[in-house]
Design an enzyme around this catalytic site. Structure first.
Site, PDB file in Angstrom:
ATOM      1  N   SER A 145      37.147 -73.980 -56.997  1.00  0.00           N
ATOM      2  CA  SER A 145      36.479 -72.688 -57.184  1.00  0.00           C
ATOM      3  C   SER A 145      37.520 -71.601 -57.370  1.00  0.00           C
ATOM      4  CB  SER A 145      35.612 -72.355 -55.958  1.00  0.00           C
ATOM      5  OG  SER A 145      35.158 -71.022 -56.006  1.00  0.00           O
ATOM      6  N   TYR A 158      35.283 -71.257 -46.848  1.00  0.00           N
ATOM      7  CA  TYR A 158      34.942 -72.019 -48.046  1.00  0.00           C
ATOM      8  C   TYR A 158      36.086 -71.929 -49.047  1.00  0.00           C
ATOM      9  CZ  TYR A 158      32.642 -72.968 -52.556  1.00  0.00           C
ATOM     10  OH  TYR A 158      32.321 -73.441 -53.799  1.00  0.00           O
TER      11      TYR A 158
END
Length: 253
Positions: A145, A158
């Site tokens: 990501s 995350y």
């Protein structure tokens, strides 16, 4: 999705978390380029619906229930691929979780464990299971990501797990080369159910768009096209790399 090339004829792809969003788009693109595809999800209903939808598009596909933190279900996913197609050429590790928006120092240990188990450790364990069946010239693709480059508040832990995948990609590429390539995709923000708490808020969405140079959010097709490239022989001399697909959003560690 209109696909004009068939770069993946005769290849077999396994894609985790692939009944919706980016995972489903990747499975569809690989299938439309000629690969036989094994998809997975935690729920049988989702698997059945996705298999039916992909078959309707002329894709050779089977599905399996797989929660990537479950050792038996990971093994069953790989066994499904081998039983149906005999080998694996493409492995896409896409599953991820973001169960908290807490600051890192306020995150409970059980939540930290879940983030690490699903977002990082599962990619390692999945490749351990798949490695004996990967053919020469195979491709492993890990989905990270853009938040791995700048773990922001609300996505902090995350993001840290996604940062870890950049290093994991390089380490695994050394271990499994030269017969297998390992690369990583770092998607920007894409309007999917997973990211809906960000992309459906108009103010946040505008802020995210303003950070790009292409003045838009990404699409699942953007990510699928990149995955198909990395899975193909067009990327035969690319390994240990992370490709950022984020419309020009800043991406430096």
């Amino acid at each position: 999705m209109e696909v004009k090339c068939r770069r993946l004829e005769g290849k077999v792809a396994v894609v985790t978390a692939s009944t919706q969003g980016i995972g489903l788009a990747i499975a569809e693109r690989l299938g439309l380029e000629g690969a036989a595809v094994v998809i997975s999800s935690r729920k049988q209903k989702n698997v059945d619906e996705a298999v039916e939808g992909l078959k309707a598009k002329g894709i050779t596909v089977v599905g399996a229930v797989c929660h990537v933190s479950d050792a038996q279900q990971r093994k069953s996913l790989i066994d499904t691929a081998v039983k149906n197609f005999g080998h694996i050429d493409i492995l896409v590790s896409n599953a991820a979780a973001n169960p908290t928006v807490d600051d890192i120092l306020a995150t409970k240990e059980s939540v930290l464990d879940k983030l690490w188990d699903i977002n990082v450790k599962a990619s390692i364990l999945l490749l351990q299971d798949a490695a004996p069946y990967l053919r020469k010239g195979s491709s492993v693709i890990i989905i990270s990501s853009i938040t791995g480059y700048n773990p922001e508040q609300g996505l902090a832990m995350y993001g840290v797990t996604k940062t870890a995948l950049f290093g994991l990609t390089k380490a695994l590429a050394r271990e499994v080369g030269p017969n297998t390539r390992v690369n990583c995709i770092a998607p920007g923000f894409v309007p999917t159910r997973f990211a809906s708490f960000l992309t459906t808020n108009e103010a946040i969405q505008k802020e995210l768009v303003d950070k790009t140079t292409l003045n838009r959010l990404g699409s699942v097709q953007d990510m699928a096209a990149t995955a198909a490239f990395l899975a193909s022989d067009d990327a035969a001399f690319i390994t240990a790399e992370t490709i950022v697909v984020a419309g020009g959003m800043p991406s430096r560690l």
